[in-house]
Motif scaffolding. Structure first.
Motif, PDB file in Angstrom:
ATOM      1  N   MET A   1      -5.065  -0.573   2.341  1.00 29.42           N
ATOM      2  CA  MET A   1      -4.487  -2.135   1.653  1.00 29.42           C
ATOM      3  C   MET A   1      -3.030  -1.493   2.464  1.00 29.42           C
ATOM      4  N   SER A   2      -2.775  -3.104   2.573  1.00 30.96           N
ATOM      5  CA  SER A   2      -1.764  -3.473   3.058  1.00 30.96           C
ATOM      6  C   SER A   2      -0.643  -3.708   2.385  1.00 30.96           C
ATOM      7  N   ALA A   3      -0.806  -3.624   0.766  1.00 32.33           N
ATOM      8  CA  ALA A   3       0.396  -3.954  -0.164  1.00 32.33           C
ATOM      9  C   ALA A   3      -0.391  -2.887  -1.765  1.00 32.33           C
ATOM     10  N   ARG A   4       0.640  -2.151  -2.092  1.00 26.28           N
ATOM     11  CA  ARG A   4       0.731  -2.100  -3.545  1.00 26.28           C
ATOM     12  C   ARG A   4       1.539  -1.711  -5.056  1.00 26.28           C
ATOM     13  N   ILE A   5       1.227  -1.667  -5.503  1.00 23.74           N
ATOM     14  CA  ILE A   5       2.321  -1.790  -6.792  1.00 23.74           C
ATOM     15  C   ILE A   5       1.837  -0.232  -7.119  1.00 23.74           C
ATOM     16  N   GLU A   6       2.956   0.768  -7.151  1.00 22.50           N
ATOM     17  CA  GLU A   6       3.103   2.183  -8.383  1.00 22.50           C
ATOM     18  C   GLU A   6       3.523   1.361 -10.266  1.00 22.50           C
ATOM     19  N   ILE A  14       6.288  -1.144  -5.318  1.00 18.57           N
ATOM     20  CA  ILE A  14       5.953  -1.833  -4.282  1.00 18.57           C
ATOM     21  C   ILE A  14       5.558  -1.209  -3.233  1.00 18.57           C
ATOM     22  N   TRP A  15       4.338  -0.910  -2.795  1.00 15.63           N
ATOM     23  CA  TRP A  15       4.721  -0.588  -1.520  1.00 15.63           C
ATOM     24  C   TRP A  15       3.578  -1.135  -0.281  1.00 15.63           C
ATOM     25  N   ASN A  16       4.988  -1.685   1.106  1.00 17.97           N
ATOM     26  CA  ASN A  16       3.859  -2.399   1.631  1.00 17.97           C
ATOM     27  C   ASN A  16       3.395  -1.108   3.009  1.00 17.97           C
ATOM     28  N   GLY A  17       2.293  -1.362   2.400  1.00 19.19           N
ATOM     29  CA  GLY A  17       1.219  -0.572   3.336  1.00 19.19           C
ATOM     30  C   GLY A  17       0.472  -1.599   4.913  1.00 19.19           C
ATOM     31  N   ASN A  18       1.685  -2.468   5.104  1.00 17.25           N
ATOM     32  CA  ASN A  18       1.268  -1.958   6.708  1.00 17.25           C
ATOM     33  C   ASN A  18       1.365  -2.029   7.414  1.00 17.25           C
ATOM     34  N   THR A  19       1.460  -0.788   7.806  1.00 19.60           N
ATOM     35  CA  THR A  19       1.756   0.066   9.052  1.00 19.60           C
ATOM     36  C   THR A  19       1.381  -0.250  10.171  1.00 19.60           C
ATOM     37  N   ALA A  20      -0.004  -1.001  10.888  1.00 22.67           N
ATOM     38  CA  ALA A  20       0.036  -1.361  11.593  1.00 22.67           C
ATOM     39  C   ALA A  20       0.936  -1.786  12.442  1.00 22.67           C
ATOM     40  N   SER A  26       2.580  -9.927   4.853  1.00 19.28           N
ATOM     41  CA  SER A  26       1.249 -10.153   4.538  1.00 19.28           C
ATOM     42  C   SER A  26       0.812 -11.095   3.314  1.00 19.28           C
ATOM     43  N   PRO A  27      -0.465 -11.575   2.985  1.00 14.67           N
ATOM     44  CA  PRO A  27      -0.450 -11.984   1.843  1.00 14.67           C
ATOM     45  C   PRO A  27      -0.550 -11.275   0.787  1.00 14.67           C
ATOM     46  N   GLU A  28      -1.234  -9.918   1.228  1.00 14.98           N
ATOM     47  CA  GLU A  28      -1.381  -8.331  -0.006  1.00 14.98           C
ATOM     48  C   GLU A  28       0.005  -8.272   0.052  1.00 14.98           C
ATOM     49  N   LEU A  29       1.080  -8.409   0.269  1.00 12.81           N
ATOM     50  CA  LEU A  29       2.824  -8.336   0.247  1.00 12.81           C
ATOM     51  C   LEU A  29       2.915  -8.844  -1.332  1.00 12.81           C
TER      52      LEU A  29
END
Length: 255
Positions: A1-6, A14-20, A26-29
């Motif tokens: 998952m490249s982005a998620r809300i906690e 807001i967690w930016n998860g595009n670690t690669a 990203s669109p997800e962010l």
């Protein structure tokens, strides 16, 4: 998952998860940020924290995507940039303060994203970079406007014309970063700020952030009028009644 809300109760993270790709946009962010800005309308939400996983806040635009945009018309490319600008407008219009928690660094549009926030906590070893010029590109995302407000002109020119990174410690010396933290401890410091905001008057804080933001682009005469109207409204709210009473009674206010 490249982005998620906690959802942490009185705050959203807001967690930016595009670690690669070192937190590249990203669109997800985009979706997560827009969703969080809408969710922040709820009275229980007192702040939003924007941060990342993987040790780097945001590396900006994905260059592979930008290469593909060469095939678009200039009008279509403008539309893509407007999507970023709308995202930043949404952050600026958030009813509660937005905190950027920067590990590793922020580059390009990632720096624009960080500077669009109201408060910035950064790791002492984090670097801020406007490296567009190295790819034959120019700043977007309101970066030059934010730099003009926060940084001396020679430093802004050096960052943009030469693409040289500037350490978070230098930004802090200039007042462009609110707090420095040890690497890996940025979120702890961001949560301390969020705790402080959660104890304050939500409506008043939202009005204050709006007044400060518009003051950079408003004449003194217009700003005086805006402050007059805001103060007249604030004085009639329950928040002011509680705050004044608490001050006079020498006790903590309960908002």
């Amino acid at each position: 998952m490249s982005a998620r809300i906690e959802d942490a109760g009185d705050r959203l993270i807001i967690w930016n998860g595009n670690t690669a790709k070192r937190g590249a946009l990203s669109p997800e962010l985009y979706e997560a940020i827009n969703q969080a800005m809408e969710q922040a309308q709820e009275p229980r939400i007192r702040s939003v924290i924007l941060t990342s996983e993987g040790g780097f806040f945001c590396a900006g635009g994905n260059l592979n995507v930008l290469i593909e945009r060469r095939q678009l018309s200039e009008t279509q490319r403008r539309g893509k940039v407007d999507e970023l600008h709308d995202l930043l407008r949404g952050i600026r219009a958030c009813p509660v303060p937005v905190i950027a928690a920067v590990e590793g660094g922020a580059a390009g549009a990632g720096l624009s994203l960080a500077l669009a926030c109201d408060l910035i906590v950064a790791a002492k070893d984090a670097k801020f970079t406007a490296a567009y010029v190295k790819a034959g590109l120019v700043p977007d995302g309101g970066l030059t406007s934010a730099m003009a407000r926060l940084l001396p002109r020679p430093l802004a020119m050096e960052m943009c014309l030469m693409g040289r990174p500037v350490m978070a410690t230098r930004f802090a010396e200039l007042g462009a970063v609110n707090r420095l933290a040890a690497p890996g401890k940025v979120m702890e410091e961001a949560m301390v700020l969020a705790d402080h905001l959660a104890a304050g008057p939500r409506v008043a804080q939202g009005v204050i952030r709006g007044l400060v933001a518009q003051a950079y682009e408003t004449s003194e005469a217009d700003q005086l009028d805006a402050e007059r109207d805001a103060m007249a409204a604030a004085a009639g709210r329950d928040e002011a009644a509680e705050g004044i009473a608490a001050f006079l009674e020498k006790r903590p206010a309960v908002y």
